[in-house]
Design a protein around this motif. Structure first.
Motif, mmCIF file in Angstrom:
data_model
loop_
_atom_site.group_PDB
_atom_site.id
_atom_site.type_symbol
_atom_site.label_atom_id
_atom_site.label_comp_id
_atom_site.label_asym_id
_atom_site.label_seq_id
_atom_site.Cartn_x
_atom_site.Cartn_y
_atom_site.Cartn_z
ATOM 1 N N TYR A 188 2.175 6.710 4.638
ATOM 2 C CA TYR A 188 3.413 6.552 3.877
ATOM 3 C C TYR A 188 3.737 7.780 3.030
ATOM 4 O O TYR A 188 3.996 7.693 1.836
ATOM 5 C CB TYR A 188 3.351 5.298 2.994
ATOM 6 N N ARG A 189 3.707 8.917 3.674
ATOM 7 C CA ARG A 189 4.224 10.115 3.025
ATOM 8 C C ARG A 189 5.750 10.081 3.050
ATOM 9 O O ARG A 189 6.371 9.303 3.780
ATOM 10 C CB ARG A 189 3.730 11.367 3.739
ATOM 11 N N GLU A 190 6.376 10.933 2.266
ATOM 12 C CA GLU A 190 7.838 10.996 2.251
ATOM 13 C C GLU A 190 8.385 11.335 3.629
ATOM 14 O O GLU A 190 9.341 10.713 4.111
ATOM 15 C CB GLU A 190 8.307 12.034 1.226
ATOM 16 N N GLU A 191 7.750 12.300 4.298
ATOM 17 C CA GLU A 191 8.237 12.741 5.601
ATOM 18 C C GLU A 191 8.098 11.668 6.680
ATOM 19 O O GLU A 191 8.820 11.692 7.680
ATOM 20 C CB GLU A 191 7.479 14.009 6.036
ATOM 21 N N ASP A 192 7.171 10.729 6.489
ATOM 22 C CA ASP A 192 6.969 9.690 7.497
ATOM 23 C C ASP A 192 8.194 8.797 7.649
ATOM 24 O O ASP A 192 8.406 8.201 8.707
ATOM 25 C CB ASP A 192 5.746 8.832 7.142
ATOM 26 N N PHE A 193 8.973 8.675 6.587
ATOM 27 C CA PHE A 193 10.149 7.803 6.638
ATOM 28 C C PHE A 193 11.290 8.420 7.450
ATOM 29 O O PHE A 193 12.245 7.719 7.776
ATOM 30 C CB PHE A 193 10.639 7.504 5.221
#
Length: 653
Positions: A559-564
């Motif tokens: 759940y990193r920012e980039e994963d979204f």
């Protein structure tokens, strides 16, 4: 010796003072007596006319006639403490028949009687919105159209303030045009702004064509037509959300946009002229035919007619905007400052009205260099407000795009800083789920990042924060909510997928009809229906396993920012798609099993079984398929930003 007698000198001043007090007391008592007598008279009249008041208020026409036959003086008498006459009360109560009877009895000049608040009966009719009552009054005394109330407002403006569209159309067609002259009063400006609010753009356009000065005029609230129009996103296509089929009907619908005088009912040029021979008979006849066709179509195809009316409204609003901009562009910089065009532009940006900004740019190209109180130009502000359609105009700027992207506001926030701030709640709520909201925010940040110079990516604002650091700080809570939303969705779907896996695995070894005792081969192996059973069972098992693995991958994600941006939405798309497919094939397996077992005895049962088996799949599709489509479109669709090939350069039309 005798003592002298006391002095008896006359005190004149004291005598006059006492006399004055006596007179004041006497006059005061006389005035009080007169007031008491007047009050007694009013009470007597009120009691005397109370039956008439009740009859009118309840709509008792016969009772009203009988009372007026016995007391004709009550026709114009004051029946209430507010000075309302019988006509005032009837109009206010909306009693059409009673009003018709009273108008027949009252002389034309007496229709102009005002109550204590300064309102005529026509003012009350404009407030109530019953057009038939206004017709009775205006026919008897057309001068009522020009009589103002206590605030200096004429009836047509009163009707527009209360949003009575049909009443406004009628009164506007009858009101003398000079009453709306901006040089005489603010009634014209008030009518123009209220018609825009009420979406009566045809009347607003006609009025503006008659008096060009109204493009600059301010109403009693200090609003201008341009300022009100900038807060009406529903008046333009960019502010209207339509379903896919509605967009197709909208694009295919042809709207003949007549001039304003053809739209308004009646003779606008000479509204106070009664005889119909002065009007264009052919035009009025054609308009009646068109209206009849539209009304008949509306009975049979209401949805299509609603879209037709919507497109007509958009065209009228666009023409009104063009007319205002053309008039303002001829007056120079000082007049634009007086009207407050720059402030109006930022209102339009906030509401995302791209047509408004485009039209302003055509007549005043330098508007892109205007700034708000925070020193933000329109593209900085559009980024902060997340108005992608207006931000897309930056691609039409050519070389100016690079210069626009280098500005910053009072807090030293450049355009990438603006994208790093959390979007307004009104924009976030347009997207379903916190995870997709986070994806939209990342898309904004990546898009803005692609147009700024490299050094601006590391530029710090007045708080010493780079755009990336500001983005992380602003979106920390949204990331947490997105994580919770993804986990809740994955956990719910994991339970369903695991259940389907269990069922389909056990079904594979409990085939319908059983096995041969000698060979161990399924008894119905030679049937085509049995092959359908095996294939559907295998496909349901494999797809449910795939769905289960995808949802487990979501649960174990970092759940990193980039994963979204791509990773998590892709896993969710695969998981939901395979779950939907596994459920559909599971229902096929169930249905074909019953068909195999019952075919020899009850052959007609196949159709109801298939129908019932499709019900859960249909229900799941109605509940989850829109979300699946939205996720897929937001992740792999064309995107929310319109690239240069989809935009025409401003001014090339």
């Amino acid at each position: 010796m005798l003592e002298p007698a006391p002095s008896t000198t006359f005190d004149l001043e004291k005598f006059l003072e006492d006399r004055q007090k006596e007179e004041q007391q006497r006059s005061g008592s006389e005035e009080s007596s007169r007031e008491t007598q007047a009050s007694d008279v009013k009470d007597t009249e009120y009691i005397q006319y109370l039956p008439l008041y009740r009859a009118i208020d309840s709509g008792d026409l016969e009772g009203t006639k009988d009372f007026l036959e016995d007391h004709p003086e009550a026709l114009n008498a004051s029946l209430s403490a507010d000075g309302d006459t019988a006509l005032h009360i009837a109009v206010l109560a909306g009693r059409v028949k009673v009003v018709e009877e009273l108008v027949k009895r009252i002389e034309g000049k007496d229709l102009a009687i005002k109550n204590k608040a300064g309102a005529t009966a026509l003012n009350f009719a404009a407030t109530g919105g019953i057009t038939k009552i206004a017709e009775y009054l205006v026919t008897k005394n057309p001068e009522l159209l020009s009589i103002t109330n206590q605030f200096g407002i004429i009836p047509v403006v009163v009707a527009s303030l209360y949003g009575h569209k049909e009443m406004v159309r009628y009164l506007y067609s009858e009101t003398p045009l000079e009453e709306l002259d901006p040089g005489r009063s603010r009634n014209g400006a008030m009518l123009l702004t209220t018609c825009i609010i009420d979406e009566l753009y045809d009347i607003a356009l006609d009025l503006l064509q008659k008096y060009k000065e109204l493009a600059f005029a301010k109403d009693n609230d200090g609003d201008t037509a341009l300022g009100v129009l900038a807060q009406k996103p529903s008046a333009f296509p960019s502010g209207t959300t339509l379903a896919l089929w509605q967009q197709w009907v909208y694009s295919c619908t042809y709207v003949h946009h007549p001039c304003a005088t053809e739209i308004i009912h009646g003779d606008i040029e000479r509204p106070h002229v009664g005889p119909s021979e002065h009007r264009n008979v052919i035009t009025r006849a054609l308009n009646k035919v068109v209206n009849m066709v539209r009304k008949s179509l509306k009975l049979f195809v209401p949805a299509i007619m609603d879209i037709y009316e919507l497109k007509l409204t958009h065209l009228q609003a666009q023409q009104l905007l063009t007319c205002i901009c053309q008039e303002i562009s001829t007056r120079g910089e000082s007049q634009m400052e007086e009207v407050g065009v720059k402030k109006v532009v930022f209102k339009a940006v906030k509401h995302g009205i791209v047509e408004f900004i485009t039209e302003i740019m055509k007549h005043y190209p330098d508007i892109i260099w205007c700034y708000d109180e925070q020193d933000r130009h329109i593209f900085l502000y559009a980024t902060h407000e997340r108005q992608e359609k207006i931000f897309g105009l930056i691609y039409t700027m050519g070389a100016k795009k690079n210069s626009i992207a280098t500005y910053w506001d009072k807090q030293h926030n450049n355009i990438l800083h603006q994208a790093a701030y959390l979007a307004p709640h009104s924009q976030l709520d347009r997207v379903s789920g916190a995870a997709l909201q986070m994806q939209r925010e990342l898309q904004w940040f990546k898009e803005v990042e692609s147009i700024v110079q490299p050094k601006y990516k590391e530029m710090v604002n007045i708080q010493g924060k780079t755009p990336r650091a500001l983005f992380t700080e602003q979106h920390r809570a949204l990331v947490e909510r997105g994580e919770d939303w993804m986990k809740m969705t994955a956990e719910s779907c994991t339970v369903v997928a695991a259940l389907i896996v269990t069922i389909m695995f056990s079904v594979a070894f409990t085939v319908p009809g059983g096995y041969s005792e000698t060979t161990g081969i399924p008894l119905y192996l030679d049937r085509n229906s049995f092959m359908v059973f095996i294939v559907s069972d295998a496909m349901s098992l494999f797809s449910s396993c795939t769905s289960l693995l995808m949802f487990l991958g979501i649960l174990t994600s970092r759940y990193r920012e980039e994963d979204f941006l791509k990773s998590l939405p892709t896993k969710l798309i695969i998981g939901l798609s395979s779950l939907f497919f596994s459920m559909a094939t599971m229902m096929v397996t169930f249905g074909i099993t019953l068909v195999i077992l019952l075919k020899e005895r009850i052959s007609w049962v196949s159709f109801p079984i298939i129908l019932l088996a499709s019900l859960p799949v249909t229900l799941f599709a109605l509940l989850q398929f829109p979300l699946l489509v939205e996720i897929f479109y937001s992740t792999y669709g064309p995107g929310i930003f319109h690239k240069p090939k989809k935009w025409r350069l401003i001014g090339t039309e």
